[in-house]
Write a protein that holds these residues in place. Structure first.
Motif, PDB file in Angstrom:
ATOM      1  N   LYS A 213      -3.722  -6.501   3.167  1.00 34.04           N
ATOM      2  CA  LYS A 213      -4.699  -7.433   3.745  1.00 34.04           C
ATOM      3  C   LYS A 213      -5.607  -6.741   4.745  1.00 34.04           C
ATOM      4  O   LYS A 213      -6.760  -7.124   4.929  1.00 34.04           O
ATOM      5  N   LEU A 214      -5.083  -5.723   5.410  1.00 34.65           N
ATOM      6  CA  LEU A 214      -5.874  -5.014   6.425  1.00 34.65           C
ATOM      7  C   LEU A 214      -6.673  -3.851   5.837  1.00 34.65           C
ATOM      8  O   LEU A 214      -7.351  -3.133   6.562  1.00 34.65           O
ATOM      9  N   GLY A 215      -6.529  -3.645   4.512  1.00 38.32           N
ATOM     10  CA  GLY A 215      -7.279  -2.572   3.872  1.00 38.32           C
ATOM     11  C   GLY A 215      -6.681  -1.190   4.078  1.00 38.32           C
ATOM     12  O   GLY A 215      -7.340  -0.173   3.858  1.00 38.32           O
ATOM     13  N   LEU A 216      -5.395  -1.141   4.483  1.00 36.96           N
ATOM     14  CA  LEU A 216      -4.726   0.150   4.687  1.00 36.96           C
ATOM     15  C   LEU A 216      -4.061   0.646   3.403  1.00 36.96           C
ATOM     16  O   LEU A 216      -3.605   1.783   3.335  1.00 36.96           O
ATOM     17  N   LEU A 217      -3.982  -0.232   2.415  1.00 36.12           N
ATOM     18  CA  LEU A 217      -3.239   0.105   1.197  1.00 36.12           C
ATOM     19  C   LEU A 217      -3.902  -0.601   0.024  1.00 36.12           C
ATOM     20  O   LEU A 217      -4.178  -1.795   0.090  1.00 36.12           O
ATOM     21  N   THR A 218      -4.178   0.158  -1.038  1.00 37.74           N
ATOM     22  CA  THR A 218      -4.777  -0.454  -2.225  1.00 37.74           C
ATOM     23  C   THR A 218      -3.769  -0.573  -3.366  1.00 37.74           C
ATOM     24  O   THR A 218      -3.853  -1.484  -4.171  1.00 37.74           O
ATOM     25  N   ARG A 219      -2.805   0.344  -3.421  1.00 40.72           N
ATOM     26  CA  ARG A 219      -1.848   0.338  -4.536  1.00 40.72           C
ATOM     27  C   ARG A 219      -1.000  -0.930  -4.505  1.00 40.72           C
ATOM     28  O   ARG A 219      -0.555  -1.379  -3.463  1.00 40.72           O
ATOM     29  N   LYS A 220      -0.762  -1.504  -5.700  1.00 37.59           N
ATOM     30  CA  LYS A 220      -0.064  -2.796  -5.777  1.00 37.59           C
ATOM     31  C   LYS A 220       1.459  -2.672  -5.596  1.00 37.59           C
ATOM     32  O   LYS A 220       2.077  -3.510  -4.970  1.00 37.59           O
ATOM     33  N   GLN A 221       2.066  -1.633  -6.189  1.00 32.77           N
ATOM     34  CA  GLN A 221       3.530  -1.490  -6.073  1.00 32.77           C
ATOM     35  C   GLN A 221       3.889  -0.873  -4.722  1.00 32.77           C
ATOM     36  O   GLN A 221       3.120  -0.093  -4.171  1.00 32.77           O
ATOM     37  N   ASN A 222       5.098  -1.211  -4.240  1.00 32.05           N
ATOM     38  CA  ASN A 222       5.613  -0.540  -3.040  1.00 32.05           C
ATOM     39  C   ASN A 222       6.479   0.637  -3.478  1.00 32.05           C
ATOM     40  O   ASN A 222       7.694   0.548  -3.514  1.00 32.05           O
ATOM     41  N   ASP A 223       5.830   1.745  -3.831  1.00 32.81           N
ATOM     42  CA  ASP A 223       6.565   2.904  -4.325  1.00 32.81           C
ATOM     43  C   ASP A 223       6.146   4.153  -3.547  1.00 32.81           C
ATOM     44  O   ASP A 223       5.435   4.064  -2.538  1.00 32.81           O
ATOM     45  N   ALA A 224       6.575   5.308  -4.011  1.00 37.95           N
ATOM     46  CA  ALA A 224       6.304   6.559  -3.286  1.00 37.95           C
ATOM     47  C   ALA A 224       4.796   6.827  -3.168  1.00 37.95           C
ATOM     48  O   ALA A 224       4.324   7.320  -2.140  1.00 37.95           O
ATOM     49  N   LYS A 225       4.039   6.476  -4.207  1.00 33.02           N
ATOM     50  CA  LYS A 225       2.587   6.711  -4.152  1.00 33.02           C
ATOM     51  C   LYS A 225       1.936   5.803  -3.111  1.00 33.02           C
ATOM     52  O   LYS A 225       1.020   6.217  -2.398  1.00 33.02           O
ATOM     53  N   ALA A 226       2.390   4.556  -3.048  1.00 31.12           N
ATOM     54  CA  ALA A 226       1.867   3.634  -2.031  1.00 31.12           C
ATOM     55  C   ALA A 226       2.206   4.149  -0.635  1.00 31.12           C
ATOM     56  O   ALA A 226       1.389   4.095   0.290  1.00 31.12           O
ATOM     57  N   LEU A 227       3.430   4.672  -0.499  1.00 26.49           N
ATOM     58  CA  LEU A 227       3.853   5.194   0.809  1.00 26.49           C
ATOM     59  C   LEU A 227       2.967   6.362   1.234  1.00 26.49           C
ATOM     60  O   LEU A 227       2.537   6.433   2.396  1.00 26.49           O
ATOM     61  N   ALA A 228       2.661   7.248   0.310  1.00 21.55           N
ATOM     62  CA  ALA A 228       1.797   8.390   0.629  1.00 21.55           C
ATOM     63  C   ALA A 228       0.414   7.903   1.075  1.00 21.55           C
ATOM     64  O   ALA A 228      -0.171   8.429   2.031  1.00 21.55           O
ATOM     65  N   GLU A 229      -0.093   6.866   0.402  1.00 22.37           N
ATOM     66  CA  GLU A 229      -1.400   6.307   0.764  1.00 22.37           C
ATOM     67  C   GLU A 229      -1.355   5.690   2.170  1.00 22.37           C
ATOM     68  O   GLU A 229      -2.231   5.936   3.013  1.00 22.37           O
ATOM     69  N   LEU A 230      -0.316   4.908   2.427  1.00 20.95           N
ATOM     70  CA  LEU A 230      -0.182   4.264   3.742  1.00 20.95           C
ATOM     71  C   LEU A 230       0.020   5.304   4.853  1.00 20.95           C
ATOM     72  O   LEU A 230      -0.579   5.206   5.926  1.00 20.95           O
TER      73      LEU A 230
END
Length: 258
Positions: A213-230
């Motif tokens: 919601k804050l635009g800090l994360l675009t990836r939909k799944q909560n996985d390792a790739k999302a973690l790297a993005e965040l």
């Protein structure tokens, strides 16, 4: 809804939320209270590790079951790990939290003894395998060391592996507790040889939804790739202590239904 803020406004908003939640009042409703029950470093490490391991589901249930775990260890986790015998392990057999059962618990005790006897303890394993990118490769190595002992294959699922795609929420939360010294009395800051700059956010449903919601994360799944993005985004906000924002994301999600 997505909230539009510029970088400065976002940082200011999140910093405010960190102050709101990263304080002793947070402890009473969070599993971080479990390592706070102890004063010996090794007791805090082990009690924290076990509490973090079962930290999924209802938080009250997590806290109650983590208290049961340390009670089954005579409220002396390190002594129990180092000096237990087969009879002691039998007393753990009836323990259950979701899919973590007494056999898993016994395996964890044996693995922890192996780590404290042969690998310089929990801190030693993570310190040895850290690198300048972060601690996700160290978690992968930790899992290998942890399961060097004889074990049931079912127990392996209770230690996440980021290199196999997991966001490893629980173990990243544990590392936050052990490494971050927040001067606010929540995170314990026991491990001095790992920089808080290397920590990763414990990414779960709540923190993930708020981050999107804050635009800090675009990836939909909560996985390792999302973690790297965040991680990349949070490190831009505060390179020396990125994971303080876990308090903001989690607080906004759980306490404010943001």
């Amino acid at each position: 809804m997505d909230i539009q803020m510029n970088a400065a406004e976002l940082k200011s908003f999140l910093d405010e939320k960190v102050l709101q939640y990263n304080n002793p009042n947070f402890i009473e409703s969070d599993p971080v209270q479990i390592p706070h029950l102890f004063s010996l470093k090794e007791d805090r490490e082990i009690a924290g590790f076990l509490a973090a391991t079962i930290a999924w589901g209802n938080r009250k249930m997590i806290i109650n079951n983590a208290k049961k775990m340390v009670a089954l260890m005579g409220n002396s986790p390190y002594d129990f790990v180092m000096n237990h015998n087969e009879n002691h392990l039998e007393t753990l057999q009836n323990f259950v939290h979701r899919t973590f059962n007494g056999s898993d618990f016994s395996t964890f005790i044996a693995a922890l003894r192996h780590i404290y006897t042969n690998h310089g303890g929990l801190e030693g394993v993570f310190t040895k395998h850290q690198n300048s990118e972060g601690l996700q490769p160290a978690i992968n190595q930790f899992k290998k060391v942890f399961f060097e002992i004889e074990h049931l294959s079912r127990t392996q699922k209770h230690v996440s592996d980021p290199l196999a795609g997991s966001a490893a929420k629980r173990i990243n939360m544990y590392l936050r507790w052990m490494v971050r010294n927040d001067n606010a009395g929540v995170d314990l800051g026991l491990w001095k040889n790992i920089s808080p700059a290397l920590l990763s956010c414990p990414l779960d449903v709540h923190s993930g939804n708020v981050a999107r919601k804050l635009g800090l994360l675009t990836r939909k799944q909560n996985d390792a790739k999302a973690l790297a993005e965040l991680d990349t985004q949070l490190r831009a906000l505060d390179p020396s202590d990125p994971v303080k924002y876990d308090f903001a994301l989690f607080g906004l999600g759980v306490f404010e239904g943001f």
